[in-house]
Motif scaffolding. Structure first.
Motif, PDB file in Angstrom:
ATOM      1  N   GLY A 148       1.218  -1.473  -0.029  1.00  0.00           N
ATOM      2  CA  GLY A 148       0.078  -0.026   0.099  1.00  0.00           C
ATOM      3  C   GLY A 148       0.675   1.202  -0.242  1.00  0.00           C
ATOM      4  N   ALA A 149       2.363   1.090   0.929  1.00  0.00           N
ATOM      5  CA  ALA A 149       2.531   2.485   0.689  1.00  0.00           C
ATOM      6  C   ALA A 149       3.511   2.471  -0.277  1.00  0.00           C
ATOM      7  N   ALA A 150       4.322   1.704  -1.832  1.00  0.00           N
ATOM      8  CA  ALA A 150       4.572   1.637  -2.412  1.00  0.00           C
ATOM      9  C   ALA A 150       3.829   1.780  -3.530  1.00  0.00           C
ATOM     10  N   GLU A 151       1.845   1.921  -3.303  1.00  0.00           N
ATOM     11  CA  GLU A 151       1.219   2.296  -4.358  1.00  0.00           C
ATOM     12  C   GLU A 151       1.087   4.423  -4.096  1.00  0.00           C
ATOM     13  N   TYR A 152       1.302   4.244  -3.130  1.00  0.00           N
ATOM     14  CA  TYR A 152       1.353   5.645  -2.576  1.00  0.00           C
ATOM     15  C   TYR A 152       1.795   6.453  -3.812  1.00  0.00           C
ATOM     16  N   GLU A 153       3.036   5.992  -3.663  1.00  0.00           N
ATOM     17  CA  GLU A 153       4.361   7.099  -4.454  1.00  0.00           C
ATOM     18  C   GLU A 153       4.052   7.134  -6.168  1.00  0.00           C
ATOM     19  N   ALA A 154       3.267   6.208  -7.043  1.00  0.00           N
ATOM     20  CA  ALA A 154       2.327   6.459  -8.056  1.00  0.00           C
ATOM     21  C   ALA A 154       1.146   6.694  -7.818  1.00  0.00           C
ATOM     22  N   ARG A 155       0.404   7.024  -7.198  1.00  0.00           N
ATOM     23  CA  ARG A 155       0.218   7.526  -7.169  1.00  0.00           C
ATOM     24  C   ARG A 155      -0.566   9.043  -8.215  1.00  0.00           C
ATOM     25  N   PRO A 156      -1.082  10.047  -8.734  1.00  0.00           N
ATOM     26  CA  PRO A 156      -1.341  11.629  -9.512  1.00  0.00           C
ATOM     27  C   PRO A 156      -1.418  12.854  -8.279  1.00  0.00           C
ATOM     28  N   THR A 157      -0.642  13.748  -8.523  1.00  0.00           N
ATOM     29  CA  THR A 157      -0.347  15.054  -7.410  1.00  0.00           C
ATOM     30  C   THR A 157      -1.313  15.750  -8.293  1.00  0.00           C
TER      31      THR A 157
END
Length: 472
Positions: free
Chosen positions: A148-157
């Motif tokens: 879940g934390a690894a997925e966080y950085e891939a989210r759009p800003t």
């Protein structure tokens, strides 16, 4: 040099072939023969998707370029491997690259996954350095736990465009990876744009002029103390002007925080490597720097409201970062922790920029640096939401003594040093997060080797305490 699809496309065939043949395999690059089976190829794809992504080139065997046209049907099967042999299918982009003598190789560009990928037969793999390891059930659980934390950085800003990023930093990345084309091509080469072309959180943290405008917790706080104990209230030992916050994009944060720690690092007079007496850092630079870089690169950025703290005491350095070790790993055995990048995109770009090596040797290197100086092994402690690394300036115990100490013993010493006063068994047990019987075993083992002293009126004295030997 890390290979990159955009870099390879810009080369002439002969130069491209020479680079593909000579580049050592590493975390992001692997060679396969045109005869590789679909199962083995799937293993490589899955391993990279579960790590930081990378390139797999098909058609090279022992430095020789094979004739892919002789394996046309098989190559088509390999192109479908992500869909036919992986669950869920990872993102893989294929390209045929011309090399010398009119031949071509097949390039598979694997993006880091946003979930855990495995083979259709139920096996899970992870790329670690220049090899792909099969994960046990427990290791797969670790990977799943932290994804879940690894997925966080891939989210759009939200609200951030490519134009919002620092042009100089983007150009620096372009030069580092040898990419050509517009800024979007540069960012896409490192998976810093999502499927819709939006700027990811990783890109924002790495390349925005001031990410703290949207993520105020993404900073490093450096604190310098005058005593070995922080103290409270009127007894607080924090130095005047000894509390600084370092902000900016990740490369600048690491550089500026490192410069401040180096300036503030306590020093003592000792024999230096040049054979002369002079000031020597109480903790070796390479050890604390590796710890700092690891904290910034691998912290959990999804934990809003918390930040990285570097505490500088006269006798030790403590670095605490948000986010636990992945899954069920044992912080008491840090050298056995399998390499796992919580933020694969951030980790890879930091490697491109020369900030990290990303060979899975970060923790090992910290241990090596401390041992080479004859200092105590690093201590890792895990709280409910963070990991704290402690680097002590005290001499290392001899190997025989170390072998006699049970789990939790180093934690006991850390708790007593941090408290600066005698503590009861219950207080120590709470401090190291272990049950009372295990704590007593650790205390008695330390008592036998002279590392702690018991004080009480009788064996059952409820007010009995444990302390460090005088002069520690």
């Amino acid at each position: 040099m890390q290979l990159d699809e955009t870099m390879l496309l810009s080369m002439d065939p002969a130069e491209r072939q020479a680079l593909l043949v000579s580049t050592p395999e590493d975390q992001w690059f692997e060679r396969k023969s045109a005869r590789v089976t679909a199962d083995v190829f799937a293993k490589s794809i899955i391993g990279m998707a579960n790590a930081e992504g990378g390139l797999v080139v098909v058609g090279l065997s022992d430095g020789v370029v094979e004739e892919l046209s002789a394996h046309a049907r098989h190559i088509n099967e390999l192109r479908r491997v992500a869909q036919t042999h992986c669950a869920p299918p990872p993102r893989v982009r294929f390209a045929e690259l011309p090399v010398d003598d009119g031949k071509v190789v097949l390039l598979a560009d694997v993006s880091p996954g946003r979930t855990v990928h495995e083979s259709t037969s139920g096996h899970c793999y992870l790329r670690v350095g220049d090899s792909t390891m099969k994960l046990s059930a427990a290791q797969r659980e670790e990977l799943l736990y932290d994804r879940g934390a690894a997925e966080y950085e891939a989210r759009p800003t939200p609200g951030i465009t490519v134009g919002s990023l620092d042009a100089g930093l983007v150009d620096g990345l372009r030069q580092a990876i040898g990419a050509q084309g517009n800024d979007e091509r540069v960012l896409a080469a490192r998976s810093l744009l999502d499927l819709h072309g939006e700027v990811t959180i990783a890109a924002f943290l790495l390349l925005a002029p001031r990410p703290q405008e949207l993520m105020p917790y993404a900073h490093v706080r450096v604190l310098r103390y005058l005593s070995a104990h922080a103290g409270t209230g009127g007894r607080q030992s924090l130095a005047d002007d000894g509390d600084r916050r370092i902000e900016g994009p990740i490369p600048h944060v690491i550089e500026q925080a490192a410069a401040l720690v180096e300036e503030w690092m306590p020093r003592r007079r000792a024999l230096r490597e040049d054979g002369k007496f002079g000031p020597v850092d109480v903790v070796p630079r390479d050890a604390w720097l590796e710890g700092l870089v690891n904290a910034v690169v691998h912290r959990s950025y999804s934990m809003a409201g918390d930040h990285i703290r570097v505490h500088l005491y006269p006798d030790r350095v403590e670095i605490e970062s948000p986010g636990r070790f992945p899954g069920i790993v044992d912080p008491e055995r840090p050298l056995e922790i399998a390499r796992y990048a919580r933020n694969p995109r951030i980790a890879r770009v930091c490697n491109d920029l020369g900030i990290t090596q990303e060979k899975g040797e970060g923790i090992v290197r910290i241990f090596d640096e401390m041992r080479m100086r004859g200092l105590a092994d690093p201590i890792y402690r895990q709280t409910s939401g963070s990991v704290r690394l402690t680097l002590l300036s005290t001499p290392r115990l001899d190997a025989e003594t170390e072998a006699r100490l049970p789990g939790g013993a180093h934690g006991v010493l850390e708790v007593l040093r941090a408290a600066g006063r005698p503590l009861g068994t219950g207080e120590i047990a709470a401090g190291i997060g272990r049950r009372r019987p295990a704590t007593i075993r650790a205390l008695k083992a330390l008592q036998e080797v002279g590392e702690v002293v018991w004080e009480g009126k009788s064996a059952k004295d409820p007010r009995a305490t444990w302390r460090l030997p005088t002069g520690d």
